[in-house]
Design a protein around this motif. Structure first.
Motif, short mmCIF file in Angstrom:
data_model
loop_
_atom_site.label_atom_id
_atom_site.label_comp_id
_atom_site.label_asym_id
_atom_site.label_seq_id
_atom_site.Cartn_x
_atom_site.Cartn_y
_atom_site.Cartn_z
N LEU A 82 -2.47 -3.47 2.76
CA LEU A 82 -3.79 -3.83 2.56
C LEU A 82 -4.07 -5.16 3.33
O LEU A 82 -5.06 -5.37 3.56
CB LEU A 82 -4.00 -3.92 1.16
CG LEU A 82 -3.50 -2.73 0.32
CD1 LEU A 82 -3.91 -2.96 -1.33
CD2 LEU A 82 -4.27 -1.63 0.67
N VAL A 95 -8.85 0.78 5.87
CA VAL A 95 -7.96 0.48 4.65
C VAL A 95 -8.37 1.07 3.43
O VAL A 95 -9.37 1.67 3.25
CB VAL A 95 -8.08 -1.00 4.49
CG1 VAL A 95 -9.53 -1.57 4.11
CG2 VAL A 95 -7.08 -1.71 3.49
N ARG A 96 -7.43 1.73 2.87
CA ARG A 96 -7.38 2.40 1.70
C ARG A 96 -7.73 3.82 1.72
O ARG A 96 -8.05 4.42 0.68
CB ARG A 96 -8.20 1.51 0.17
CG ARG A 96 -7.58 0.02 0.05
CD ARG A 96 -8.82 -0.50 -1.13
NE ARG A 96 -8.31 -1.82 -1.26
CZ ARG A 96 -7.44 -2.22 -1.96
NH1 ARG A 96 -6.83 -1.47 -2.79
NH2 ARG A 96 -7.31 -3.58 -1.85
N GLY A 128 0.96 -1.31 -0.16
CA GLY A 128 0.14 0.01 -0.04
C GLY A 128 0.78 1.39 -0.22
O GLY A 128 0.34 2.32 0.55
#
Length: 363
Positions: free
Chosen positions: A272, A313-314, A203
């Motif tokens: 991730l 996440v993200r 990531g």
């Protein structure tokens, strides 16, 4: 009961799994186990173990279809029998197929798959065959990893034949390493570090986005990236496009990781998914706060609001907010770093986890 063990890891690259196999090969040998190993040829793990004369080593060109090669199975079976192997621990799904089958044919008593990546195991006929009739145990490095292995088929292997042993850090040995910064420090400048292979899983793109947002908010921080991988060219191009060439440094593969941690103020881990993440406990042992995504096993290691900050996440905006809070508040960094050190001492030392592993192997 014999204490003869073979550690089998055919991964060519070096990562957290290979660190685990290397550390435990040496440690179990010191604790009186007869240890041998199987690695790929070539591989970084094989190179490191080749300098250990007390650990018999078989290096073979191994791939996903090696279980279909009778010559490979004979070599492996002969190696197991010659070293009177009682237990084999396998690292990769391909190792389960070749090493597991060869161990079964050679009469090895305990065949263990150590799963270190939190990804589902496909519910295929071949996987069911191996998990139910070849493997005797599933060993996972986190509760999340165990849940993911069984996500597509909870009956893939009986739960009583599974176990979780977290990765342990050899704290006395780690503490004894040099703390000279790998990158010279600039007084008053906050440095964010990220360590991991330059792959999509880790990531890095979200950290680069967060770094650009931090600059927009008036925070001129340095970002150090330790690691190499197939996305390096793309990440360098993104760094340039975001105007971060003066802020982001690519350090390549770093062997002296403690010196890397001594160069930073905050560990950012925008992965991730993770299996465990040695970098978390290593950084926490150095008194560093962590900013990471709230995913896979990371919440088992990092306590949100206590030893670090976890964001969805993200979500680059949320990661930016967490990093901004840590950058602006040195007292918060110190409190979370101190709490992280205590958590490692209480939960994640090798002294503790090796006893858990031996109980499993001797049961």
């Amino acid at each position: 009961m014999t204490r003869s063990l073979c550690l089998f890891d055919s991964n060519r690259a070096w990562g957290g799994g290979e660190q685990w196999f290397h550390t435990h090969a040496l440690l179990l040998a010191r604790r009186g186990w007869r240890v041998c190993a199987v690695t790929n040829a070539p591989s970084e793990l094989g190179e490191r173990l080749s300098s250990e004369p007390s650990i018999p080593l078989l290096r073979l060109p191994l791939g996903n279809l090696s279980f279909l090669n009778p010559a490979v199975l004979r070599r492996l079976g002969g190696f197991f029998r010659h070293n009177a192997v009682d237990t084999v621990i396998l690292a990769l799904p391909s190792d389960v197929k070749a090493g597991g089958l060869a161990a079964k044919l050679a009469g090895v008593r305990r065949i263990v798959f150590r799963r270190g990546i939190a990804l589902p195991t496909r519910n295929t006929f071949l996987n069911r065959l191996y998990f139910q009739h070849v493997l005797t145990n599933l060993l996972c490095n986190s509760e999340h990893t165990r849940r993911m292995v069984l996500a597509e088929n909870p009956d893939l292997i009986p739960l009583e034949r599974t176990a979780v042993v977290h990765n342990g850090l050899d704290l006395p040995a780690f503490d004894a390493l040099s703390t000279e910064p790998l990158v010279p420090r600039t007084p008053g400048r906050v440095v964010i570090g990220c360590a991991g292979r330059l792959t999509e899983q880790k990531g890095h793109v979200y950290l680069l986005k967060a770094s650009a947002l931090l600059r927009q908010r008036g925070l001129d921080v340095t970002v150090l990236l330790a690691g190499a991988g197939e996305l390096e060219r793309d990440l360098r191009a993104r760094t340039t496009a975001l105007g971060l060439d003066q802020n982001v440094r690519f350090l390549g593969f770093v062997k002296e990781m403690k010196r890397f941690y001594a160069s930073i103020d905050i560990l950012a881990l925008p992965s991730l998914w993770e299996g465990f993440g040695y970098v978390l406990t290593e950084a926490m042992s150095m008194g560093l706060p962590v900013a990471a995504f709230d995913t896979s096993n990371i919440p088992e290691v990092v306590v949100h609001g206590e030893t670090g900050l976890l964001s969805p996440v993200r979500d680059a905006e949320a990661l930016t907010a967490d990093l901004e809070l840590l950058v602006r508040d040195p007292d918060l960094r110190h409190r979370m770093g101190a709490a992280g050190r205590r958590r490692v001492e209480e939960r994640f030392t090798l002294e503790r986890t090796i006893l858990d592993l031996e109980r499993l192997l001797l049961s």
